[in-house]
Design a protein around this motif. Sequence first.
Motif, mmCIF file in Angstrom:
data_model
loop_
_atom_site.group_PDB
_atom_site.id
_atom_site.type_symbol
_atom_site.label_atom_id
_atom_site.label_comp_id
_atom_site.label_asym_id
_atom_site.label_seq_id
_atom_site.Cartn_x
_atom_site.Cartn_y
_atom_site.Cartn_z
ATOM 1 N N LYS A 70 0.834 -1.208 0.000
ATOM 2 C CA LYS A 70 0.000 0.000 0.000
ATOM 3 C C LYS A 70 0.865 1.253 0.000
ATOM 4 N N ARG A 71 1.927 1.239 0.811
ATOM 5 C CA ARG A 71 2.822 2.405 0.848
ATOM 6 C C ARG A 71 3.519 2.610 -0.490
ATOM 7 N N ALA A 72 3.919 1.521 -1.145
ATOM 8 C CA ALA A 72 4.597 1.635 -2.437
ATOM 9 C C ALA A 72 3.650 2.199 -3.492
ATOM 10 N N TYR A 73 2.400 1.726 -3.505
ATOM 11 C CA TYR A 73 1.435 2.266 -4.457
ATOM 12 C C TYR A 73 1.168 3.741 -4.185
ATOM 13 N N ALA A 74 1.021 4.120 -2.927
ATOM 14 C CA ALA A 74 0.770 5.521 -2.586
ATOM 15 C C ALA A 74 1.936 6.395 -3.025
ATOM 16 N N GLU A 75 3.149 5.921 -2.809
ATOM 17 C CA GLU A 75 4.336 6.686 -3.217
ATOM 18 C C GLU A 75 4.418 6.821 -4.731
ATOM 19 N N PHE A 76 4.083 5.733 -5.450
ATOM 20 C CA PHE A 76 4.132 5.775 -6.910
ATOM 21 C C PHE A 76 3.117 6.767 -7.471
ATOM 22 N N TYR A 77 1.882 6.703 -6.973
ATOM 23 C CA TYR A 77 0.836 7.562 -7.519
ATOM 24 C C TYR A 77 0.894 8.985 -7.006
ATOM 25 N N LYS A 78 1.749 9.255 -6.024
ATOM 26 C CA LYS A 78 1.895 10.621 -5.533
ATOM 27 C C LYS A 78 2.482 11.527 -6.619
ATOM 28 N N ASN A 79 3.418 11.001 -7.408
ATOM 29 C CA ASN A 79 4.086 11.798 -8.441
ATOM 30 C C ASN A 79 3.797 11.293 -9.850
ATOM 31 N N TYR A 80 2.803 10.443 -10.005
ATOM 32 C CA TYR A 80 2.514 9.830 -11.303
ATOM 33 C C TYR A 80 1.747 10.790 -12.198
#
Length: 67
Positions: free
Chosen positions: A36-46
Motif C-alpha cells: 500500500k505504501r509503495a502504491y501511494a508513493e508511486f501515484y503521488k508523483n505519477y
Amino acid sequence: MRRLLARRMKFHLFGAFFVSVGCAALYKFGVAEPRKRAYAEFYKNYDPMKDFEAMRAAGVFESAQPK
C-alpha cells in the motif's frame, strides 16, 4: 484413554487458530502494508499523460500515432 480425542481436538483447534492469526498478521504487516505504501508513493508523483505520451512515442499503441 477416555476423552483423548476431545482433549487432542481442543489443543489442535487452539493451535490452528493461533497459527492462522499469526500468518494473517504476518501477511498484513509484511506484504499488504508495504505494498500500500509503495502504491501511494508511486501515484503521488505519477503523471498519466506523460506516461501516455512516452508509450505513444515508443509505438506501443496502434491507434494513436506519434506526433
